[in-house]
Write an enzyme that holds these catalytic residues in place. Structure first.
Site, PDB file in Angstrom:
ATOM      1  N   ASN A  15       0.872  -1.172   0.000  1.00 16.57           N
ATOM      2  CA  ASN A  15       0.000   0.000   0.000  1.00 16.57           C
ATOM      3  C   ASN A  15       0.911   1.225   0.000  1.00 16.57           C
ATOM      4  O   ASN A  15       1.464   1.582   1.036  1.00 16.57           O
ATOM      5  CB  ASN A  15      -0.907  -0.023   1.243  1.00 16.57           C
ATOM      6  CG  ASN A  15      -1.755   1.230   1.355  1.00 16.57           C
ATOM      7  OD1 ASN A  15      -1.785   2.055   0.446  1.00 16.57           O
ATOM      8  ND2 ASN A  15      -2.453   1.381   2.473  1.00 16.57           N
TER       9      ASN A  15
ATOM     10  N   LYS B 144       0.230   4.218  -0.286  1.00 21.60           N
ATOM     11  CA  LYS B 144      -0.397   5.408   0.300  1.00 21.60           C
ATOM     12  C   LYS B 144      -0.132   6.626  -0.617  1.00 21.60           C
ATOM     13  O   LYS B 144      -0.005   6.448  -1.830  1.00 21.60           O
ATOM     14  CB  LYS B 144       0.082   5.608   1.741  1.00 21.60           C
ATOM     15  CG  LYS B 144      -0.117   4.320   2.579  1.00 21.60           C
ATOM     16  CD  LYS B 144       0.080   4.482   4.034  1.00 21.60           C
ATOM     17  CE  LYS B 144      -0.157   3.142   4.728  1.00 21.60           C
ATOM     18  NZ  LYS B 144      -0.048   3.241   6.176  1.00 21.60           N
TER      19      LYS B 144
ATOM     20  N   HIS C 141      -9.454   1.169   4.983  1.00 20.93           N
ATOM     21  CA  HIS C 141      -8.162   1.372   5.646  1.00 20.93           C
ATOM     22  C   HIS C 141      -8.368   2.309   6.838  1.00 20.93           C
ATOM     23  O   HIS C 141      -9.190   3.227   6.781  1.00 20.93           O
ATOM     24  CB  HIS C 141      -7.146   1.964   4.655  1.00 20.93           C
ATOM     25  CG  HIS C 141      -5.757   1.902   5.219  1.00 20.93           C
ATOM     26  ND1 HIS C 141      -5.293   2.818   6.122  1.00 20.93           N
ATOM     27  CD2 HIS C 141      -4.758   0.992   5.027  1.00 20.93           C
ATOM     28  CE1 HIS C 141      -4.042   2.485   6.463  1.00 20.93           C
ATOM     29  NE2 HIS C 141      -3.697   1.387   5.815  1.00 20.93           N
TER      30      HIS C 141
ATOM     31  N   GLU D 245      -6.731   4.705   7.825  1.00 18.71           N
ATOM     32  CA  GLU D 245      -6.515   6.120   7.497  1.00 18.71           C
ATOM     33  C   GLU D 245      -7.753   6.735   6.841  1.00 18.71           C
ATOM     34  O   GLU D 245      -7.876   7.959   6.769  1.00 18.71           O
ATOM     35  CB  GLU D 245      -5.263   6.253   6.609  1.00 18.71           C
ATOM     36  CG  GLU D 245      -4.000   6.050   7.450  1.00 18.71           C
ATOM     37  CD  GLU D 245      -2.827   5.434   6.719  1.00 18.71           C
ATOM     38  OE1 GLU D 245      -2.778   5.455   5.489  1.00 18.71           O
ATOM     39  OE2 GLU D 245      -1.935   4.900   7.431  1.00 18.71           O
TER      40      GLU D 245
ATOM     41  N   GLU E 267      -5.269  -4.973  10.527  1.00 19.78           N
ATOM     42  CA  GLU E 267      -4.252  -3.944  10.747  1.00 19.78           C
ATOM     43  C   GLU E 267      -4.541  -3.217  12.059  1.00 19.78           C
ATOM     44  O   GLU E 267      -5.357  -2.275  12.089  1.00 19.78           O
ATOM     45  CB  GLU E 267      -4.264  -2.919   9.606  1.00 19.78           C
ATOM     46  CG  GLU E 267      -3.965  -3.498   8.244  1.00 19.78           C
ATOM     47  CD  GLU E 267      -3.394  -2.450   7.288  1.00 19.78           C
ATOM     48  OE1 GLU E 267      -2.277  -2.660   6.816  1.00 19.78           O
ATOM     49  OE2 GLU E 267      -4.047  -1.429   7.043  1.00 19.78           O
TER      50      GLU E 267
ATOM     51  N   GLY F  30       2.538   2.345  10.789  1.00 21.66           N
ATOM     52  CA  GLY F  30       3.470   3.465  10.642  1.00 21.66           C
ATOM     53  C   GLY F  30       4.177   3.854  11.925  1.00 21.66           C
ATOM     54  O   GLY F  30       4.796   4.917  11.999  1.00 21.66           O
TER      55      GLY F  30
ATOM     56  N   SER G 115       3.528  -2.076  10.304  1.00 25.94           N
ATOM     57  CA  SER G 115       4.979  -2.131  10.533  1.00 25.94           C
ATOM     58  C   SER G 115       5.589  -3.487  10.197  1.00 25.94           C
ATOM     59  O   SER G 115       6.551  -3.912  10.834  1.00 25.94           O
ATOM     60  CB  SER G 115       5.320  -1.714  11.971  1.00 25.94           C
ATOM     61  OG  SER G 115       4.917  -0.379  12.202  1.00 25.94           O
TER      62      SER G 115
HETATM   63  P1  13P Z   1       3.124   0.435   7.632  1.00 30.57           P
HETATM   64  O1  13P Z   1       3.639  -0.851   7.042  1.00 30.57           O
HETATM   65  O2  13P Z   1       3.846   1.646   7.151  1.00 30.57           O
HETATM   66  O3  13P Z   1       3.022   0.350   9.133  1.00 30.57           O
HETATM   67  O4  13P Z   1       1.622   0.615   7.100  1.00 30.57           O
HETATM   68  C1  13P Z   1       0.766  -0.470   7.164  1.00 30.57           C
HETATM   69  C2  13P Z   1      -0.463  -0.142   6.419  1.00 30.57           C
HETATM   70  O5  13P Z   1      -1.213   0.740   6.793  1.00 30.57           O
HETATM   71  C3  13P Z   1      -0.731  -0.893   5.182  1.00 30.57           C
HETATM   72  O6  13P Z   1      -2.003  -0.639   4.715  1.00 30.57           O
END
Ligand code: 13P
Length: 250
Positions: free
Chosen positions: A9, A11, A95, A97, A167, A173, A212
């Site tokens: 992803n 982002k 997601h 976010e 997740e 992150g 992560s």
């Molecule tokens: P990270 O791997 O940067 O923690 O992000 C995970 C994520 O949100 C994947 O959708």
């Protein structure tokens, strides 16, 4: 046997130049990935470019979101059919976010899940608890509620043609990965929750871990019985790291 699926992803990261470089790196190494399905979820504006670049390779394409509507007066939205037009096969929905950062409700996420399927895309349904929810001991209730929004609206059968990504929000992150045991516990719970309605659907459901995950910790996470792949953020922006994770998936 569930085929592992590792998805990057990206982002809201990258430039046209860096995207081309990243895909070139992935194409050079994807042949060494044996078992895992490899997907990259690019920003919408780059999907067309990435679609052309990955043609003929084993890399599949995903979007990071999809509209709940099929077409019409929805300024700024992108429909599943539009994504399909550019060879997109997967669509991330829900997601954290978007749930927590953009206020998307369980119901809206369920509608997006259905809209993706209606357009011939495979939704990657993200679920997961906030840190305070984990501390309150309601992780399972939160994941069950997020799963039930889809199951109650569209039936357990709708999960057949989907992927779930667990997740934990506190692990995204932050560099704080869930331990393999913590992740396995929730994955097993989610599968058992689905199995209460349909054991066959539950047995076939691929559940990714995200939060992560990186080249160093992927093998241990992916070795867990109910972890069928990963949804990778930061580490998916480096071809070598992402390919290491893909190889750890099989
Ligand atoms: P990270 O791997 O940067 O923690 O992000 C995970 C994520 O949100 C994947 O959708």
């Amino acid at each position: 046997m569930r085929q592992p699926i590792v998805a990057g992803n990206w982002k809201m990261n990258g430039t046209l130049e860096s995207v081309r470089e990243l895909v070139a790196g992935l194409k050079a190494g994807v042949g060494e990935v044996n078992a895992a399905e490899v997907v990259v979820c690019a920003p919408s504006i780059y999907l067309s470019e990435v679609s052309s670049l990955v043609e003929g390779s084993a890399i599949k394409l995903g979007s990071q979101d999809v509209s709940n509507a099929a077409s019409g007066a929805y300024t700024g939205e992108i429909s599943g059919a539009m994504l399909n037009d550019f060879g997109t096969q997967y669509a991330i929905v829900g997601h954290s976010e978007r749930r927590h950062g953009r206020g998307e409700s369980d119901e809206l996420v369920a509608e997006k899940f259905k809209a993706a399927q209606d357009a011939g895309l495979i939704p990657i349904l993200c679920i997961g608890e906030l840190l305070e929810e984990r501390e309150e001991g309601v992780t399972e209730q939160v994941c069950a509620r997020q799963m039930d929004a889809v199951i109650n609206a569209y039936g357990v059968e709708s999960l057949k043609n989907s992927v779930v990504a667990y997740e934990p929000v506190w692990a995204i992150g932050t560099g704080k990965t869930a331990s393999p045991e913590q992740a396995q516990e929730v994955h097993a719970f989610v599968r058992a929750h689905v199995a209460k309605q349909d054991a066959g659907v539950a047995a076939g459901l691929r559940i990714q871990y995200g939060g992560s995950m990186n080249a160093g910790n992927a093998a241990e996470l992916l070795a867990q019985e109910d972890i069928d792949g990963g949804l990778i953020g930061g580490a998916s922006l480096k071809a070598d790291d992402f390919l290491t994770i893909c190889r750890a998936g099989g």
